[in-house]
Design an enzyme around this catalytic site. Structure first.
Site, short mmCIF file in Angstrom:
data_model
loop_
_atom_site.label_atom_id
_atom_site.label_comp_id
_atom_site.label_asym_id
_atom_site.label_seq_id
_atom_site.Cartn_x
_atom_site.Cartn_y
_atom_site.Cartn_z
CE LYS A 111 -4.20 -1.98 1.83
NZ LYS A 111 -5.02 -2.28 2.98
CE LYS A 193 -6.86 -9.35 -0.34
NZ LYS A 193 -6.51 -8.66 0.89
CE LYS A 196 -13.99 -4.99 2.48
NZ LYS A 196 -13.32 -4.86 3.76
P1 TYM Z 1 -10.68 -6.83 5.69
O1 TYM Z 1 -11.70 -5.80 6.00
O2 TYM Z 1 -9.81 -6.61 4.50
O3 TYM Z 1 -11.36 -8.25 5.50
C1 TYM Z 1 -12.19 -8.84 6.48
C2 TYM Z 1 -11.93 -10.34 6.57
O4 TYM Z 1 -12.13 -10.97 5.30
C3 TYM Z 1 -10.96 -11.70 4.94
N1 TYM Z 1 -10.82 -11.61 3.48
C4 TYM Z 1 -10.66 -12.67 2.67
N2 TYM Z 1 -10.62 -13.98 2.91
C5 TYM Z 1 -10.46 -14.81 1.85
N3 TYM Z 1 -10.35 -14.37 0.56
C6 TYM Z 1 -10.37 -13.05 0.28
N4 TYM Z 1 -10.28 -12.63 -0.99
C7 TYM Z 1 -10.54 -12.13 1.35
N5 TYM Z 1 -10.62 -10.78 1.43
C8 TYM Z 1 -10.78 -10.48 2.74
C9 TYM Z 1 -9.82 -10.99 5.65
O5 TYM Z 1 -8.70 -11.83 5.80
C10 TYM Z 1 -10.46 -10.64 6.96
O6 TYM Z 1 -10.44 -11.72 7.86
N6 TYM Z 1 -7.07 -5.74 8.96
C11 TYM Z 1 -8.33 -6.42 8.80
C12 TYM Z 1 -9.42 -5.92 9.73
C13 TYM Z 1 -9.06 -5.96 11.19
C14 TYM Z 1 -8.98 -7.12 12.00
C15 TYM Z 1 -8.66 -6.64 13.31
C16 TYM Z 1 -9.12 -8.48 11.75
C17 TYM Z 1 -8.81 -4.88 11.98
N7 TYM Z 1 -8.58 -5.30 13.28
C18 TYM Z 1 -8.49 -7.54 14.35
C19 TYM Z 1 -8.96 -9.36 12.80
C20 TYM Z 1 -8.64 -8.88 14.10
C21 TYM Z 1 -8.80 -6.23 7.37
O7 TYM Z 1 -8.42 -5.30 6.70
O8 TYM Z 1 -9.77 -7.10 6.99
#
Ligand code: TYM
Length: 331
Positions: A111, A193, A196
């Protein structure tokens, strides 16, 4: 009951990658664990974002999660910024986090390369994540594969803090990641992957028309150029998606018809579109119902934040004390 914490950014629509990779796991685990699920709006401002739409996106994410089956009777659903202790603990964790470790994070490297001047929030993103998780002393964190490296850093912060301020005792337990079978869903471009920010998603609340309009041009086996060419399902992302949305006999039929060129890619996509539409229909229905009763959602998020603040307050009292701060009159 062991505790689970997980979060999702309201930086765009809730998509089937999130659903298969994480949210379905949350829905299942809420029956056997003490679950906290957080819409992490403060993480969502670390990249470029529109302030004018953040609250709407946060709201829609909460509605999407409830519609997907997060049950407020079983799980605590709340918005990160409604519990200010997350940011407080993040600041304290900053003092034990090596900058080198933050710079090493793959997501940061990826990023930050898009910026001329990199915002510090992007670098500190995983410290806020560590605070989210450890604030509730969670044991398990169900996430997709892309978050595993951030969790390793959370464990390191946890060990460092425990060493420094708890004499090596496990004041904060070391949280473990919990991956689903669908730990990395590939987007409709067939390459990256599903994400969004890449626009290669199917939204959990997409209409049947939207689902079809997105699937129709989606990438398949790149070597299958003409209708009569036999394909290789093992390199086709549409086939991978069938495995999550279609019954086993259909998955076999898809593979056979791909290899024999009995079906064209469009035939295969039509079947997938039907099955995705059927799987998402009840979620769309529940979302429409929740949208018609916004007061209920406000109420639920309020109750969730209240419970989270109680738990967070207990942790922070002890953390402040162990780190040597002058006690406040109100705690
Ligand atoms: P985020 O918002 O990108 O995604 C939320 C969850 O969805 C999973 N995910 C996927 N799994 C499989 N294939 C994909 N293409 C895919 N895209 C997204 C992500 O792995 C995630 O579990 N940093 C985190 C949010 C966060 C968080 C936390 C998570 C903030 N604090 C504490 C766990 C614990 C994030 O950006 O997820």
């Amino acid at each position: 009951m062991p505790r689970i914490f997980s979060g999702i950014q309201p930086s765009g629509e809730l998509h089937i990658g999130n659903w298969l990779g994480a949210v379905q796991n949350w829905v299942r685990l809420q029956h056997t664990y003490d679950c906290l699920i957080c819409v992490v709006d403060q993480h969502a401002i670390t990249g470029k974002y529109e302030a004018g739409s953040l609250s709407r996106r946060t709201w829609e994410m909460a509605v999407g999660l409830l519609a997907a089956g997060i049950d407020p009777e079983r799980a605590t659903l709340f918005v990160q910024s409604h519990v200010p202790e997350h940011v407080e603990l993040m600041w304290l964790f900053n003092t034990v986090t090596p900058i080198g470790e933050l710079e090493r994070m793959t997501q940061f490297k990826d990023k930050s390369s898009r910026y001329e001047s990199v915002p510090a929030g992007l670098l500190n993103y995983p410290v806020l994540m560590a605070a989210d998780i450890l604030l509730y002393r969670a044991d398990l964190v169900p996430v997709g594969e892309d978050q595993v490296q951030h969790l390793e850093l959370t464990r390191e912060i946890c060990r460092k803090w425990n060493q420094e301020f708890a004499g090596g005792a496990q004041f904060f337990p070391e949280p473990q990641p919990l991956l689903s079978e669908a730990k990395r869903i590939i987007g409709l471009d067939g390459q990256a992957k599903m994400s969004k920010s890449l626009g290669n998603t199917i939204g959990l609340l997409d209409s049947p028309e939207e689902i079809w309009n997105k699937l129709r041009p989606a990438k398949t086996d790149p070597a299958r150029l003409r209708r009569q060419d036999p394909g290789n399902p093992d390199v086709c992302n549409i086939y991978s998606l069938h495995k999550y949305f279609s019954p086993p006999e259909t998955v076999t039929l898809v593979a056979d018809n791909c290899r024999s060129a009995g079906w064209g890619c469009i035939d295969c996509k039509k079947v997938l579109a039907e099955n995705v539409t059927a799987a998402l229909a009840p979620i769309r229905e529940r979302a429409a119902e929740l949208t018609a009763h916004p007061d209920r959602v406000v109420e639920l998020l309020g109750a969730g934040a209240e419970k989270a603040r109680r738990l967070a307050g207990e942790t922070m009292r002890e953390v402040r004390d162990r780190m040597g701060f002058l006690p406040r009159r109100d705690t």
